[in-house]
Motif scaffolding. Structure first.
Motif, mmCIF file in Angstrom:
data_model
loop_
_atom_site.group_PDB
_atom_site.id
_atom_site.type_symbol
_atom_site.label_atom_id
_atom_site.label_comp_id
_atom_site.label_asym_id
_atom_site.label_seq_id
_atom_site.Cartn_x
_atom_site.Cartn_y
_atom_site.Cartn_z
ATOM 1 N N LEU A 28 0.834 -1.193 0.000
ATOM 2 C CA LEU A 28 0.000 0.000 0.000
ATOM 3 C C LEU A 28 0.876 1.253 0.000
ATOM 4 O O LEU A 28 1.979 1.249 0.534
ATOM 5 C CB LEU A 28 -0.909 0.004 1.229
ATOM 6 N N PRO A 29 0.387 2.344 -0.572
ATOM 7 C CA PRO A 29 1.222 3.542 -0.651
ATOM 8 C C PRO A 29 1.519 4.182 0.699
ATOM 9 O O PRO A 29 2.585 4.703 0.911
ATOM 10 C CB PRO A 29 0.416 4.486 -1.538
ATOM 11 N N GLY A 30 0.594 4.144 1.621
ATOM 12 C CA GLY A 30 0.806 4.768 2.921
ATOM 13 C C GLY A 30 0.294 3.876 4.027
ATOM 14 O O GLY A 30 -0.896 3.896 4.326
ATOM 15 N N PRO A 31 1.160 3.061 4.663
ATOM 16 C CA PRO A 31 0.670 2.152 5.698
ATOM 17 C C PRO A 31 0.057 2.873 6.889
ATOM 18 O O PRO A 31 -0.823 2.343 7.544
ATOM 19 C CB PRO A 31 1.899 1.356 6.105
ATOM 20 N N ALA A 32 0.481 4.091 7.161
ATOM 21 C CA ALA A 32 -0.093 4.837 8.282
ATOM 22 C C ALA A 32 -1.556 5.187 8.014
ATOM 23 O O ALA A 32 -2.321 5.412 8.946
ATOM 24 C CB ALA A 32 0.705 6.106 8.543
ATOM 25 N N ASP A 33 -1.947 5.212 6.734
ATOM 26 C CA ASP A 33 -3.330 5.549 6.391
ATOM 27 C C ASP A 33 -4.326 4.484 6.828
ATOM 28 O O ASP A 33 -5.507 4.779 7.013
ATOM 29 C CB ASP A 33 -3.460 5.777 4.884
ATOM 30 N N LEU A 34 -3.900 3.242 6.973
ATOM 31 C CA LEU A 34 -4.819 2.174 7.369
ATOM 32 C C LEU A 34 -4.921 2.004 8.883
ATOM 33 O O LEU A 34 -5.777 1.265 9.357
ATOM 34 C CB LEU A 34 -4.388 0.844 6.754
ATOM 35 N N LEU A 35 -4.086 2.669 9.637
ATOM 36 C CA LEU A 35 -4.109 2.476 11.085
ATOM 37 C C LEU A 35 -5.337 3.099 11.737
ATOM 38 O O LEU A 35 -5.930 2.517 12.644
ATOM 39 C CB LEU A 35 -2.828 3.033 11.706
ATOM 40 N N THR A 36 -5.740 4.274 11.287
ATOM 41 C CA THR A 36 -6.921 4.888 11.881
ATOM 42 C C THR A 36 -8.209 4.137 11.528
ATOM 43 O O THR A 36 -9.068 3.993 12.398
ATOM 44 C CB THR A 36 -7.029 6.376 11.517
ATOM 45 N N PRO A 37 -8.373 3.626 10.298
ATOM 46 C CA PRO A 37 -9.566 2.807 10.061
ATOM 47 C C PRO A 37 -9.595 1.533 10.901
ATOM 48 O O PRO A 37 -10.654 1.139 11.393
ATOM 49 C CB PRO A 37 -9.492 2.464 8.574
ATOM 50 N N ILE A 38 -8.440 0.908 11.103
ATOM 51 C CA ILE A 38 -8.394 -0.299 11.936
ATOM 52 C C ILE A 38 -8.841 0.026 13.361
ATOM 53 O O ILE A 38 -9.662 -0.682 13.947
ATOM 54 C CB ILE A 38 -6.976 -0.910 11.921
ATOM 55 N N ALA A 39 -8.320 1.105 13.914
ATOM 56 C CA ALA A 39 -8.692 1.492 15.281
ATOM 57 C C ALA A 39 -10.169 1.885 15.354
ATOM 58 O O ALA A 39 -10.869 1.512 16.297
ATOM 59 C CB ALA A 39 -7.816 2.645 15.755
ATOM 60 N N SER A 40 -10.670 2.620 14.366
ATOM 61 C CA SER A 40 -12.081 3.036 14.365
ATOM 62 C C SER A 40 -13.015 1.839 14.287
ATOM 63 O O SER A 40 -14.024 1.781 14.994
ATOM 64 C CB SER A 40 -12.352 3.970 13.188
ATOM 65 N N ILE A 41 -12.692 0.884 13.428
ATOM 66 C CA ILE A 41 -13.543 -0.299 13.285
ATOM 67 C C ILE A 41 -13.515 -1.123 14.566
ATOM 68 O O ILE A 41 -14.560 -1.596 15.037
ATOM 69 C CB ILE A 41 -13.107 -1.126 12.060
ATOM 70 N N ILE A 135 -7.884 1.949 0.317
ATOM 71 C CA ILE A 135 -7.690 0.779 -0.545
ATOM 72 C C ILE A 135 -8.001 1.116 -2.000
ATOM 73 O O ILE A 135 -7.285 0.700 -2.914
ATOM 74 C CB ILE A 135 -8.528 -0.409 -0.031
ATOM 75 N N ALA A 136 -9.046 1.890 -2.239
ATOM 76 C CA ALA A 136 -9.373 2.289 -3.610
ATOM 77 C C ALA A 136 -8.278 3.159 -4.206
ATOM 78 O O ALA A 136 -7.938 3.025 -5.387
ATOM 79 C CB ALA A 136 -10.706 3.034 -3.631
ATOM 80 N N GLN A 137 -7.723 4.045 -3.398
ATOM 81 C CA GLN A 137 -6.631 4.888 -3.879
ATOM 82 C C GLN A 137 -5.407 4.026 -4.204
ATOM 83 O O GLN A 137 -4.725 4.271 -5.206
ATOM 84 C CB GLN A 137 -6.265 5.917 -2.823
ATOM 85 N N ALA A 138 -5.137 3.018 -3.383
ATOM 86 C CA ALA A 138 -3.996 2.146 -3.650
ATOM 87 C C ALA A 138 -4.214 1.314 -4.899
ATOM 88 O O ALA A 138 -3.279 1.063 -5.661
ATOM 89 C CB ALA A 138 -3.750 1.224 -2.448
ATOM 90 N N ALA A 139 -5.453 0.890 -5.134
ATOM 91 C CA ALA A 139 -5.750 0.087 -6.310
ATOM 92 C C ALA A 139 -5.656 0.910 -7.596
ATOM 93 O O ALA A 139 -5.296 0.373 -8.655
ATOM 94 C CB ALA A 139 -7.130 -0.543 -6.185
ATOM 95 N N SER A 140 -5.978 2.178 -7.515
ATOM 96 C CA SER A 140 -5.959 3.009 -8.726
ATOM 97 C C SER A 140 -4.602 3.652 -8.976
ATOM 98 O O SER A 140 -4.386 4.252 -10.034
ATOM 99 C CB SER A 140 -7.015 4.104 -8.617
ATOM 100 N N ALA A 141 -3.675 3.532 -8.031
ATOM 101 C CA ALA A 141 -2.341 4.138 -8.212
ATOM 102 C C ALA A 141 -1.542 3.335 -9.223
ATOM 103 O O ALA A 141 -1.637 2.092 -9.266
ATOM 104 C CB ALA A 141 -1.614 4.175 -6.872
#
Length: 144
Positions: A28-41, A135-141
């Motif tokens: 993924l382009p920015g692993p830090a970007d997935l940390l807040t969704p994981i914590a929120s979920i 995830i959509a941004q990573a898929a379209s990059a």
């Protein structure tokens, strides 16, 4: 008190586990970007659980959220790994948890369970939307 000690240990685990997370999220382009969704979920699902199951689910959610906070602190460290930054971030997170927890406990009302479920549903929705956007941004990059 045991919960506060566990929170501190989980933050430390997140600070130490940076390399492991980076290995798993390297695509993924920015692993830090997935940390807040994981914590929120995680926190959202814990708040949606019935009162009897919260005893089991909340510690697991706090474990995920605190670990994500520790990893986020490590990944966004502008000081080139100065230990004071990690210590200050950990103290800030613990202070926020204590301030919110003690304030809510002091003013406990009968409608707090309903408000917790509403907050949980919002956190779940925000985490899913934010994670999907990352995830959509990573898929379209374009591929490097």
């Amino acid at each position: 008190m045991a919960g506060l000690v566990a929170l501190g240990m989980e933050l430390y685990l997140g600070l130490v586990g940076e390399a492991i997370v980076l290995d798993h999220l390297s695509t993924l382009p920015g692993p830090a970007d997935l940390l807040t969704p994981i914590a929120s979920i995680a926190i959202g699902l814990a708040l949606l659980e019935p009162r009897g199951l919260r005893i089991i689910v909340v510690p697991l959610a706090v474990f995920l959220a605190a670990t994500a906070a520790g990893i986020f602190l490590r990944l966004t460290d502008p000081s080139l790994h100065d230990p004071a930054f990690s210590i200050a971030g950990t103290v800030t997170v613990v202070w926020l948890v204590l301030a919110l927890g003690l304030s809510v406990r002091a003013f406990r009302q009968s409608w707090f369970d309903l408000a917790g479920r509403i907050l949980g549903s919002w956190l779940l929705a925000i985490g899913l939307l934010h994670g999907g956007a990352v995830i959509a941004q990573a898929a379209s990059a374009p591929a490097p």
